[in-house]
Design an enzyme around this catalytic site. Structure first.
Site, mmCIF file in Angstrom:
data_model
loop_
_atom_site.group_PDB
_atom_site.id
_atom_site.type_symbol
_atom_site.label_atom_id
_atom_site.label_comp_id
_atom_site.label_asym_id
_atom_site.label_seq_id
_atom_site.Cartn_x
_atom_site.Cartn_y
_atom_site.Cartn_z
ATOM 1 N N GLY A 251 0.828 -1.208 0.000
ATOM 2 C CA GLY A 251 0.000 0.000 0.000
ATOM 3 C C GLY A 251 0.861 1.255 0.000
ATOM 4 O O GLY A 251 0.561 2.236 -0.700
ATOM 5 N N ASP A 252 1.942 1.224 0.765
ATOM 6 C CA ASP A 252 2.857 2.371 0.815
ATOM 7 C C ASP A 252 3.510 2.587 -0.556
ATOM 8 O O ASP A 252 3.789 3.721 -0.948
ATOM 9 C CB ASP A 252 3.933 2.135 1.885
ATOM 10 C CG ASP A 252 3.310 1.793 3.234
ATOM 11 O OD1 ASP A 252 2.202 2.285 3.511
ATOM 12 O OD2 ASP A 252 3.923 1.022 4.003
HETATM 13 N N1 LIG Z 1 0.288 -10.617 -3.776
HETATM 14 C C1 LIG Z 1 0.353 -9.531 -4.554
HETATM 15 N N2 LIG Z 1 0.746 -9.640 -5.836
HETATM 16 C C2 LIG Z 1 0.800 -8.574 -6.677
HETATM 17 N N3 LIG Z 1 0.448 -7.326 -6.284
HETATM 18 C C3 LIG Z 1 0.052 -7.137 -5.007
HETATM 19 C C4 LIG Z 1 -0.022 -8.221 -4.075
HETATM 20 N N4 LIG Z 1 -0.457 -7.734 -2.879
HETATM 21 C C5 LIG Z 1 -0.638 -6.408 -3.083
HETATM 22 N N5 LIG Z 1 -0.358 -6.038 -4.343
HETATM 23 C C6 LIG Z 1 -0.464 -4.705 -4.948
HETATM 24 O O1 LIG Z 1 -0.279 -3.734 -3.952
HETATM 25 C C7 LIG Z 1 -1.425 -2.895 -3.839
HETATM 26 C C8 LIG Z 1 -1.632 -2.518 -2.380
HETATM 27 O O2 LIG Z 1 -1.825 -3.695 -1.613
HETATM 28 P P1 LIG Z 1 -2.856 -3.799 -0.403
HETATM 29 O O3 LIG Z 1 -4.228 -3.576 -0.894
HETATM 30 O O4 LIG Z 1 -2.555 -5.073 0.291
HETATM 31 O O5 LIG Z 1 -2.403 -2.540 0.459
HETATM 32 P P2 LIG Z 1 -2.414 -2.309 2.036
HETATM 33 O O6 LIG Z 1 -3.364 -3.255 2.690
HETATM 34 O O7 LIG Z 1 -2.668 -0.866 2.243
HETATM 35 O O8 LIG Z 1 -0.890 -2.644 2.421
HETATM 36 P P3 LIG Z 1 0.085 -1.973 3.541
HETATM 37 O O9 LIG Z 1 -0.749 -1.099 4.405
HETATM 38 O O10 LIG Z 1 0.730 -3.116 4.244
HETATM 39 O O11 LIG Z 1 1.126 -1.196 2.783
HETATM 40 C C9 LIG Z 1 -2.572 -3.710 -4.429
HETATM 41 O O12 LIG Z 1 -3.591 -2.856 -4.926
HETATM 42 C C10 LIG Z 1 -1.858 -4.487 -5.531
HETATM 43 O O13 LIG Z 1 -1.795 -3.718 -6.717
HETATM 44 MG MG LIG Z 2 -2.132 0.268 3.890
#
Ligand SMILES: Nc1ncnc2c1ncn2[C@@H]1O[C@H](COP(=O)(O)OP(=O)(O)OP(=O)(O)O)[C@@H](O)[C@H]1O
Ligand SMILES: [Mg+2]
Length: 308
Positions: A251-252
Site C-alpha cells: 500500500g505504501d
Molecule cells: N500478492 C500480490 N501480488 C501482486 N500485487 C500485489 C499483491 N499484494 C498487493 N499487491 C499490490 O499492492 C497494492 C496494495 O496492496 P494492499 O491492498 O494489500 O495494500 P495495504 O493493505 O494498504 O498494504 P500496507 O498497508 O501493508 O502497505 C494492491 O492494490 C496491488 O496492486
Molecule cells: Mg495500507
C-alpha cells in the site's frame, strides 16, 4: 520536494528462531532491524527513485536515533520533532515451526509542547514542498482529528495532501478533503461501516468520495489489484501474478508511486499502471519498501487497464 509525515514510526525488528515457547528462554538465531512505519516506508521508496524528500514526525530515544540515521543515510532530509519518550520497536519472531509471534510496543505519549513543536515544523515545511504525504496511525497524546488539522494547514499553503491511514484518523482526513486517499478494502469498509461485496460497490463508494471533493481515490484490493477514480473516470488494473514473498508496504508503494506520477504529470492510466507495477515488485522482495526497479519496469510493460 515531497514531505512525508510519520507520526508513529517504529523499528521493525525481525527475528528468526527454532521455536517460541511462552515462559521459556527463547534464543534467536538471527535479527534484522529496519526503520519502519508507513510514512517511513513511503520515504524510503521515494528515495530509491531519487526524489527529494523531507521526513517529519516524532522520534525519541536510541530507537528514534536509529531511524533518523537510516533515513539520513539514504539522503532524506530529516526534520523530525524530538520527543522525551522512546520510539517503538516492534518485534516479529518467525519460528521454524511456522508460527509468527508479534510483540508490539504501546509506543510513546506525545506531550503538548512536542505537538506544538511539530505543528511549527510542519508549517515551515509547507512553505517549501509541493505535496505532503500523511501516512499511518496516530500516537497517544495527538488528537484523533490531526489529519484534518494538517490537511487544512496544507490547503491554506496551496500544498496537496495524499492520505493513507485507517479508522478515525482516516475519517478526519477525508472530512477535510485531502487531495488523494488510498484506502484498502478493509479500511473502506471501516469508513462506511458495512461490508463491501463487489467491485461495483467499491466504485460507488469511491465515486461518492470524489463527489465530496477528494480529487483522486485509489482503492487497493491486495492481490486483486487497484481501482482508481478521478473526476468522471474510473480505471481498474489487475495485479500481475508474481511470487509474493512479503506484501508489507504494498500500500505504501502505491502511495509513493502516485506521488511520483503527480510530480511527473503522468496520465491517469500511466499513474495506475506504475502504481500496480511498483507495488507488485515490492511484494517480490523479503524486505518491505525495497523495490527492485528492473522487476517493476518489466511488470509495467504488462499491466492492462480496464475502463469503467
Ligand atoms: N500478492 C500480490 N501480488 C501482486 N500485487 C500485489 C499483491 N499484494 C498487493 N499487491 C499490490 O499492492 C497494492 C496494495 O496492496 P494492499 O491492498 O494489500 O495494500 P495495504 O493493505 O494498504 O498494504 P500496507 O498497508 O501493508 O502497505 C494492491 O492494490 C496491488 O496492486
Ligand atoms: Mg495500507
Amino acid at each position: 520536494m515531497i514531505a512525508t509525515v510519520t507520526l508513529n514510526p517504529a523499528i521493525d525488528k525481525t527475528a528468526k528462531a527454532a521455536r517460541m515457547i511462552p515462559g521459556q528462554v527463547n534464543r534467536m538465531d538471527s535479527i534484522a532491524n529496519i526503520a519502519g512505519g508507513k510514512g517511513v516506508n513511503v520515504t524510503k521508496i521515494l528515495r530509491q527513485y531519487e526524489y527529494e524528500v523531507t521526513a517529519l514526525g516524532f522520534l525519541g530515544g536510541y530507537t528514534g536515533r536509529f531511524i533518523k540515521e537510516q533515513l539520513a543515510g539514504m539522503g532524506v532530509e530529516c526534520r523530525f520533532t524530538e520527543i522525551g519518550q522512546d520510539t517503538r520497536c516492534n518485534l516479529n519472531v518467525i519460528s521454524e515451526d511456522g508460527y509468527v509471534t508479534e510483540l508490539l510496543e504501546p509506543g510513546p505519549v506525545i506531550s503538548k509542547e512536542e505537538l506544538e513543536a511539530f505543528y511549527a515544523e510542519y508549517q515551515e515545511i509547507l512553505g517549501k514542498c509541493e505535496l505532503v504525504i500523511l501516512s499511518g496511525s496516530i500516537p497517544k497524546g495527538v488528537p484523533e482529528n490531526v489529519y484534518a488539522v494538517l490537511t487544512k494547514m496544507a490547503d491554506k499553503a496551496g500544498v496537496k495532501v495524499l492520505l493513507d491511514s485507517s479508522g478515525e484518523a482516516l475519517k478526519a482526513g477525508i472530512s477535510a478533503k485531502s487531495f488523494m486517499v488510498k484506502p484498502n478494502l478493509k479500511e473502506l469498509e471501516g469508513l462506511i461501516g458495512k461490508k463491501i461485496n463487489d467491485r461495483e460497490e467499491i466504485l460507488t463508494v469511491a465515486d461518492s468520495f470524489v463527489k465530496h471533493g477528494i480529487s483522486h481515490v485509489m482503492v487497493s484490493m491486495g492481490s486483486k489489484g487497484l481501482l482508481y477514480v478521478h473526476e468522471n473516470e474510473a480505471l481498474y488494473a489487475k495485479a500481475p501474478l508474481v511470487k509474493a514473498v512479503n506484501t508489507v508496504a504494498c500500500g505504501d508503494s502505491v502511495v509513493a508511486s502516485f506521488a511520483m506520477s503527480l510530480m511527473k504529470g503522468d496520465s491517469m492510466e500511466e499513474c495506475l499502471k506504475r502504481a500496480v507495477a511498483i507495488s507488485a515488485a515490492n511484494a517480490t522482495t523479503m524486505e518491505s519498501a525495497v523495490i527492485p526497479k528492473d522487476v517493476a519496469e518489466e511488470l509495467y510493460q504488462k499491466i492492462e487497464v480496464e475502463t469503467y
